[in-house]
Each structure stands twice: as structure tokens, then as C-alpha cells.
Design a protein around this motif. Structure first.
Motif, PDB file in Angstrom:
ATOM      1  N   SER A 319      11.593  -4.771  -9.976  1.00 18.68           N
ATOM      2  CA  SER A 319      11.118  -4.274 -11.266  1.00 18.68           C
ATOM      3  C   SER A 319       9.606  -4.118 -11.283  1.00 18.68           C
ATOM      4  O   SER A 319       9.074  -3.194 -11.909  1.00 18.68           O
ATOM      5  N   ILE A 320       8.889  -5.009 -10.618  1.00 16.96           N
ATOM      6  CA  ILE A 320       7.428  -4.947 -10.598  1.00 16.96           C
ATOM      7  C   ILE A 320       6.933  -3.802  -9.722  1.00 16.96           C
ATOM      8  O   ILE A 320       5.972  -3.108 -10.071  1.00 16.96           O
ATOM      9  N   ARG A 321       7.578  -3.570  -8.621  1.00 11.57           N
ATOM     10  CA  ARG A 321       7.094  -2.584  -7.641  1.00 11.57           C
ATOM     11  C   ARG A 321       7.347  -1.154  -8.127  1.00 11.57           C
ATOM     12  O   ARG A 321       8.276  -0.889  -8.890  1.00 11.57           O
ATOM     13  N   PRO A 322       6.546  -0.185  -7.676  1.00 11.88           N
ATOM     14  CA  PRO A 322       6.825   1.227  -7.968  1.00 11.88           C
ATOM     15  C   PRO A 322       8.151   1.645  -7.360  1.00 11.88           C
ATOM     16  O   PRO A 322       8.629   1.051  -6.387  1.00 11.88           O
ATOM     17  N   LYS A 323       8.749   2.712  -7.893  1.00 15.01           N
ATOM     18  CA  LYS A 323      10.099   3.101  -7.495  1.00 15.01           C
ATOM     19  C   LYS A 323      10.131   4.338  -6.604  1.00 15.01           C
ATOM     20  O   LYS A 323      11.212   4.844  -6.309  1.00 15.01           O
ATOM     21  N   ALA A 324       8.959   4.833  -6.160  1.00 10.01           N
ATOM     22  CA  ALA A 324       8.951   6.057  -5.359  1.00 10.01           C
ATOM     23  C   ALA A 324       9.713   5.870  -4.053  1.00 10.01           C
ATOM     24  O   ALA A 324      10.516   6.723  -3.649  1.00 10.01           O
ATOM     25  N   GLU A 325       9.458   4.771  -3.353  1.00  7.26           N
ATOM     26  CA  GLU A 325      10.162   4.519  -2.098  1.00  7.26           C
ATOM     27  C   GLU A 325      11.647   4.299  -2.331  1.00  7.26           C
ATOM     28  O   GLU A 325      12.494   4.736  -1.547  1.00  7.26           O
ATOM     29  N   LEU A 326      12.000   3.621  -3.411  1.00  7.54           N
ATOM     30  CA  LEU A 326      13.410   3.387  -3.720  1.00  7.54           C
ATOM     31  C   LEU A 326      14.143   4.701  -3.962  1.00  7.54           C
ATOM     32  O   LEU A 326      15.276   4.885  -3.484  1.00  7.54           O
ATOM     33  N   LEU A 327      13.509   5.654  -4.654  1.00 10.20           N
ATOM     34  CA  LEU A 327      14.181   6.921  -4.963  1.00 10.20           C
ATOM     35  C   LEU A 327      14.382   7.795  -3.740  1.00 10.20           C
ATOM     36  O   LEU A 327      15.158   8.760  -3.795  1.00 10.20           O
ATOM     37  N   GLN A 328      13.698   7.505  -2.644  1.00  3.25           N
ATOM     38  CA  GLN A 328      13.924   8.271  -1.421  1.00  3.25           C
ATOM     39  C   GLN A 328      15.335   8.064  -0.879  1.00  3.25           C
ATOM     40  O   GLN A 328      15.840   8.897  -0.139  1.00  3.25           O
ATOM     41  N   ARG A 329      15.961   6.967  -1.263  1.00  2.23           N
ATOM     42  CA  ARG A 329      17.345   6.722  -0.844  1.00  2.23           C
ATOM     43  C   ARG A 329      18.330   7.565  -1.645  1.00  2.23           C
ATOM     44  O   ARG A 329      19.504   7.660  -1.280  1.00  2.23           O
ATOM     45  N   LEU A 463      -3.178  -0.835 -19.553  1.00  2.00           N
ATOM     46  CA  LEU A 463      -3.608  -1.163 -18.200  1.00  2.00           C
ATOM     47  C   LEU A 463      -2.436  -1.774 -17.453  1.00  2.00           C
ATOM     48  O   LEU A 463      -2.050  -2.920 -17.711  1.00  2.00           O
ATOM     49  N   VAL A 464      -1.827  -1.000 -16.567  1.00  2.00           N
ATOM     50  CA  VAL A 464      -0.670  -1.461 -15.797  1.00  2.00           C
ATOM     51  C   VAL A 464      -1.169  -2.235 -14.583  1.00  2.00           C
ATOM     52  O   VAL A 464      -1.916  -1.706 -13.759  1.00  2.00           O
ATOM     53  N   ARG A 465      -0.759  -3.495 -14.464  1.00  3.78           N
ATOM     54  CA  ARG A 465      -1.216  -4.351 -13.381  1.00  3.78           C
ATOM     55  C   ARG A 465      -0.156  -4.414 -12.277  1.00  3.78           C
ATOM     56  O   ARG A 465       1.039  -4.494 -12.555  1.00  3.78           O
ATOM     57  N   LEU A 466      -0.618  -4.369 -11.042  1.00  4.97           N
ATOM     58  CA  LEU A 466       0.249  -4.495  -9.875  1.00  4.97           C
ATOM     59  C   LEU A 466      -0.360  -5.503  -8.906  1.00  4.97           C
ATOM     60  O   LEU A 466      -1.583  -5.648  -8.850  1.00  4.97           O
ATOM     61  N   PRO A 467       0.451  -6.214  -8.134  1.00  2.00           N
ATOM     62  CA  PRO A 467      -0.116  -7.137  -7.152  1.00  2.00           C
ATOM     63  C   PRO A 467      -0.871  -6.390  -6.058  1.00  2.00           C
ATOM     64  O   PRO A 467      -0.442  -5.319  -5.602  1.00  2.00           O
ATOM     65  N   VAL A 468      -1.989  -6.940  -5.649  1.00  2.00           N
ATOM     66  CA  VAL A 468      -2.787  -6.318  -4.590  1.00  2.00           C
ATOM     67  C   VAL A 468      -2.023  -6.318  -3.281  1.00  2.00           C
ATOM     68  O   VAL A 468      -2.034  -5.333  -2.538  1.00  2.00           O
TER      69      VAL A 468
END
Length: 652
Positions: A319-329, A463-468
Motif C-alpha cells: 500500500s505504501i509503495r507506488p503501483k507502477a511496477e505492480l501494474l506491469q504484471r 505532501l505525499v511521503r515515501l520511504p527513502v
């Protein structure tokens, strides 16, 4: 600590009898009524003496503690009464205004009144004018030109109560003994017992003093007037009664995206089949994380295993991570899935997996507040509960192999016969429905905006925060333990891990000092905390054959060997047992028992629904070595090909 004050509707227990404070009398005494309507009057001094002696107890579960309820009422108008009564009130005012005049406050003499009443009756079409005494009675009520006082008081008419006095006391005891029970007996049982008691008492009385038996309908009307909340507390239970009579007086305010997430699991109403055998393997679980402000789905996890801490950690990371890589599936998905970021708080339910220490520590590290709702209170996370209902109606119940929500909806539909979706196919359908369907559909709670639009509008202002470092996120959202470091490395679940950095760390540690370790179900590597540099070291598994293997299956292999009598099985024995379990799984997947096939399919997949062994050792699947388990060794090694054709009735 709860507090109370002497105000209306305060519920107390006086020597075991429930009473409610009605009001203060003119002489400042307190007027209480019990459940049967019997009044009790107490002075404040008497009340407080009983309170200190514990003879009067304040009911802790009531809405009138610690605050004074503010009630503002407005008097009714003519529309609050039946139309015929309102018309009669207007007719009476027409006579009064005609006789008195709009500005006069006194009635004229009888001679003038008779003439005026006849004129008004002729004017408005009445066949007979009202009498002078009737008009005077109307005038005595018509104070301040309030037309409501002229409305006929038909609502106060009716027969007197048939059950009063001693009859009411006997009925009250019968109701307590035979109706207010959690077994929920029928009212007919109360009527029968009530009549039996009255007949028994009548046999001991003189004919002139005997009770008249009330009819069954009279008893039913009496029971219908009882306090419904108290009845439900006795018959349904306190929690069910509170839920049934709850008052939703406020509205949850969420001001921006990522402020509040709701998470829950559900068992989907659809049967899956094995991708190789085509046999039914059961229903999958779906874990969903939903952003309350935008109604966007932040993440999902489709799995066959029952939800646990590992599955919750995985879906939160997704849920935290972006979904671009997931949608490649999923190449058939057309729209973007922009949901990502760190939440401020998350609302789970009270299942055991949400109270695990590893989960709580991980959320504390990420600064995520956990808001546990009250026990058995799904309405506290109503948005995700509503999503499951929308998904069932919009997708799941339209798929072949659906089991529907109940047997009435299912009817004669043969779910096992029509089941055809594998886990990966169902995941593709669910993702496309979420991204291209649910996210693009106007939502009533969003003022007809779609979840995707609501997210896009607020994302520009938030401000959307993501882990470095995503490795750091993986390390935080992981299981935790403490182990000793030896010259051969460390062991987690009897699996060895070592590296050059770990060997250097061992030289700096005190004797018998333990290190903190983070690990997942996949056994390929663990994270070890180096307190001297204050970093986590990635330590790979010593035996590369363990890469891609599941810890749960490895533990199952260890248990199988221990049950067989082996005390210290070697790695080769464990690895051989692991492979035999895999072969048993392949065989079980062809079993005629649904439970066996489901367990086999579940063991074959990891927590994200993928094959658990991503890097298996090279083996020949089509050929197996023959091992003769008899006392006589085989004359020569041989191989045979394995082929299987399911029965005709089980083919998809």
C-alpha cells in the motif's frame, strides 16, 4: 472516571430495581419511575444517603453521564394532526372569529351570538350551527389565538388499561421468568403461563374476587409497550442491543488523503481451481487497505492462507509503495493507480494479527497510529466494509463459480461445476475491476467524484511521503527476533545465515550477546542489526538451495522428521524431506477431497500468491527414479514416466 448529576433520564438501581429519574417536583423531591411505571419520590438527602450506603447504584452504561443533554423542541402545527382534525380546528376558529371579531377578546350576548352563528353556518355550508355553550367552551381554550388548542383531542380517547394493579404485577413476573431470556421464547408461552397462574389464583378466591383473564391480544399489546432497549438487552444481549439501538449523531471528518486508512479481510464468494489439475481448491482471502478520504484502494493481497501477521505486513508495504511496477504484471489495465504514500493512522479490527508485537513495533517505527475500534464494531471502519459489498455485487457474484452470499441467493447454481478461475486469473480480474472500474466510478460519498479524481485533486495539495530506502521499509515491516552470533553465523528457524560483515560484528560483541534480526517468510536472507554502526546488515542464507523456499514449509519438513524419530536431521535430510513434501503437495492437488487440494495449493504459493520456490534446483519433472522399499535391492535402477488424467467428472 465517569461522573453523574441529578438530571432527567438518569438511570439508577434502587435496591436492585431499575428506575429512571423523571423530573423534580415543586417541593424539590426527585420523582423516579420503575420498569412497571410505579412512581417513587425521594428527597435529595434520601437519595445521597442511599447512594453512600450502596443501596442506590448509578447505571454505568447509559448516555446521560457527565453531561447535561440539550433538548430543544418546537410546538406542533396543524400538519402534525390528521387532516380531518385540522379542518375541524379551522372550522371552530371561523365561528369564534365571526362571533368575537379578530380584535375582540369577549363574547357578545346570547341574542347576538345566535344570529351570528346562524349566518356563519349558512356561509360555510354547515347544516346546523354549534350551540352557545359549545362556542363558549371553544373560546375558553382559544388563548392567544393558538389554533392548536382548537384541535379535537381524539388522540386522548380510548379504553382504560385492562392490566393494572395485581394483574400487572403477576404479568411482570411472568415476563421476567418466561420472556426476557436469551433463548427468546415466544409471546404465546407468556400468555399460556399467565393464564395458568391466574386460573390457579382464582381457584383459591371467592367468585366475586376472581380475576378476569385478559385476552392474548391484550397481553401482546402490553408487551409491545415495554422498553424495547431493555427487552433486547435481556433477549439479544447487551452488545447486540447497544448496536441495534445505537445513535449515529456525528459524522467522521477526514480532511485529506493518507490521513486515515482502513484495513480488513474477507473470504471471497468464489471458488478457484488449480492451474495444473483444474480441480477446485476452495475460496481465497482478500485483504484490502482503503484510504477513507478518497475511497482509493491503497493495496490488496489475494491469498489462500488464513490472514496472519505476515500477510498484514505485506499488504501494508504494498500500500505504501507506488503501483507502477505492480501494474506491469497486468497489461490489460488501462488507467493509472496513483495511490501511494505513508499514512498518518490506520484502523484495523481486533483480530489477533493486528495486535502482534512485530506489527505494532513496525507501525511505531513508521509513525503510523493504530486506532483499534471497539469490540465487534465494524461500523468504525464502514468504508472498507462497504467496499466489500460493492465488490461482491459488482464483480464477485458475476463470476463463474461464485458461491453468492447465502444459500437463498445461490439457489440451484452449481458453484463447483462452473468454477474455472485460477488464483492468478482472479487477481488480474480483481486488479482491473479496482483500477478501471471502482476507481473510475462516481461515488456518492465524494459528491459524485470518482475516487481517482478525489485523489488527484487532493494529491496536488498534500505532501505525499515515501520511504527513502525501500530496503529499510522491508526491514521495518518484517518479523523480529533476537539470536546469538556464532563462528558459523546465526540461525533463524534452524536455517543458517552468514556473511563477512556478520563475522566482523561477532568480534565486537560481548560474550553471549544477542543481535536483533528481521526476517520474512522467504528464507533467502535476513537483516541483522549492527549496533556499533547502527545499521542493518543484509545476511544471505548459507545454503543457496534455500533461496526462494518458504519458512513455513521448511518448519513442516523439520516437524515431519522429528515425528518420524529423527533427533538431529542433517540439511540433506531436511532438503530431501522438503522435496518429498513438494511431491506430496502435487499428489494432494489431484485428491478428490477439497480440503486436501486447498492445503496443497496454499502450500505451493507464498504470501503474495506467487509460487513459493522462485529458484528451484534443476529436476526432471516427467521422470522419477524408482526406489524399491523392499528388503531385496533392485536388480537395476530404472525410471518411469508419470502421467495423470483426471476423471471425466472433474475436468474443467
Amino acid at each position: 472516571m465517569q461522573i453523574f448529576s441529578l438530571k432527567a433520564k438518569l438511570a439508577v438501581s434502587v435496591k436492585g430495581v431499575l428506575m429512571v429519574l423523571q423530573r423534580r417536583l415543586v417541593d424539590r423531591r426527585l420523582l423516579f419511575f420503575d420498569e412497571l411505571g410505579e412512581p417513587t419520590k425521594l428527597t435529595e438527602a434520601e437519595f445521597y444517603v442511599g447512594y453512600e450506603k450502596r443501596e442506590i447504584e448509578i447505571c454505568a452504561d447509559q448516555p446521560f453521564l457527565g453531561e447535561v443533554p440539550l433538548v430543544r423542541n418546537v410546538a406542533p402545527d396543524l400538519t402534525c394532526f390528521p387532516a380531518s382534525h385540522s379542518q375541524e380546528a379551522l372550522r371552530r376558529r371561523r365561528y369564534l372569529e365571526g362571533v368575537m371579531g379578530k380584535d375582540k377578546s369577549e363574547l357578545p350576548s346570547e341574542e347576538i351570538m345566535l344570529e351570528e352563528l346562524k349566518k356563519i353556518a349558512k356561509l360555510i355550508g354547515d347544516t346546523c350551527a354549534p350551540s352557545i355553550s359549545t362556542v363558549r367552551r371553544w373560546a375558553s381554550r382559544y388563548i392567544g389565538n393558538n389554533i392548536i388548542r382548537l384541535v379535537p383531542k381524539h388522540n386522548k380517547k380510548g379504553r382504560a388499561a385492562a392490566i393494572t394493579g395485581e394483574l400487572e404485577g403477576i404479568l411482570g413476573s411472568v415476563i421476567d421468568e418466561h420472556y426476557l431470556k436469551d433463548t427468546r421464547p415466544k409471546i404465546s408461552k407468556v400468555i399460556g403461563e399467565y393464564h395458568l397462574r391466574l386460573e390457579a389464583l382464582n381457584r383459591e378466591r371467592l367468585p366475586s374476587e376472581q380475576f378476569i383473564l385478559p385476552s392474548g391480544m391484550t397481553v401482546r399489546r402490553y408487551i409491545a409497550k415495554l422498553d424495547p432497549f431493555l427487552v433486547d438487552v435481556a433477549r439479544l444481549g447487551k452488545h447486540a442491543a447497544n448496536k441495534k439501538h445505537r445513535v449515529a449523531a456525528g459524522v467522521l471528518q477526514v480532511n485529506q488523503i493518507l490521513e486515515r486508512w482502513e484495513i480488513d479481510h474477507t473470504l471471497l464468494d468464489v471458488l478457484l481451481v488449480d492451474e495444473e489439475t483444474g480441480l477446485v481448491i476452495g475460496r481465497p482471502y482478500l485483504t484490502i487497505v482503503l484510504d477513507r478520504y478518497s475511497r482509493m484502494i491503497m493495496g490488496y493481497l489475494l491469498h489462500l492462507s488464513a490472514p496472519n501477521t505476515e500477510s498484514v505486513l505485506r499488504v501494508i508495504e504494498r500500500s505504501i509503495r507506488p503501483k507502477a511496477e505492480l501494474l506491469q504484471r497486468f497489461p490489460k489495465v488501462k488507467n493509472e493507480w496513483r495511490a501511494h504514500g505513508m499514512p498518518a493512522r490506520i484502523v484495523p479490527d481486533n483480530a489477533a494479527e493486528f495486535h502482534a508485537d512485530d506489527l505494532i513495533l513496525g507501525f511505531n517505527d513508521l509513525g503510523i497510529e493504530i486506532m483499534y475500534p471497539a469490540s465487534r464494531a465494524p461500523e468504525m471502519k464502514g468504508a472498507v466494509e462497504r467496499f466489500f459489498s460493492t465488490q461482491n455485487l459488482g464483480l464477485i457474484h458475476n463470476l463463474p463459480g461464485t458461491t453468492f452470499s447465502n444459500i437463498q441467493e445461490k439457489g440451484d447454481y452449481k458453484s463447483e461445476k462452473h468454477a474455472c478461475f485460477t488464483l492468478s486469473q482472479l487477481e488480474a480480474v480483481v486488479v482491473k475491476w479496482i483500477v478501471d472500474g471502482y476507481h473510475q466510478t462516481p461515488h456518492r460519498g465524494l459528491k459524485k467524484m470518482t475516487p481517482a479524481q478525489a485523489w488527484a485533486v487532493d494529491e496536488a495539495q498534500t505532501l505525499v511521503r515515501l520511504p527513502v530506502d525501500l530496503d529499510a521499509l522491508e526491514c521495518i515491516l518484517a518479523r523480529r527476533t533476537s539470536v546469538k552470533v556464532h563462528h558459523y553465523g546465526i540461525e533463524v528457524d534452524s536455517i543458517g545465515y552468514h556473511s563477512a560483515e556478520l563475522a566482523q560484528l561477532r568480534l565486537l560483541l560481548k560474550p553471549d550477546e544477542k543481535v536483533n534480526v528481521r526476517y520474512r517468510d522467504e528464507a533467502g536472507h535476513v537483516w541483522v542489526h549492527d549496533r556499533f554502526r547502527n545499521v542493518f546488515l543484509l545476511v544471505p542464507v548459507k545454503d543457496k538451495r534455500m533461496i526462494g523456499k518458504s519458512r513455513e514449509m521448511w518448519k513442516a519438513a523439520q516437524k515431519a522428521l522429528r515425528d518420524a524419530g529423527g533427533e538431529q536431521p542433517s540439511f540433506d535430510e531436511l532438503h530431501r524431506c522438503y522435496q518429498e513434501l513438494r511431491e506430496d503437495i502435487d499428489e494432494a492437488r489431484r485428491s478428490q477431497k477439497l480440503r486436501v487440494r486447498r492445503e496443497a495449493a496454499r502450500a505451493k504459493l507464498d504470501r503474495e500468491g506467487r509460487k513459493a520456490e522462485t529458484n528451484p534446483p534443476p529436476v526432471v519433472v516427467a521422470e522419477m527414479e524408482w526406489v524399491d522399499r523392499s528388503s531385496t535391492p533392485p536388480t537395476a535402477p530404472s525410471t518411469f514416466k508419470v502421467s495423470y488424467r483426471p476423471p471425466a467428472g472433474d475436468r474443467p
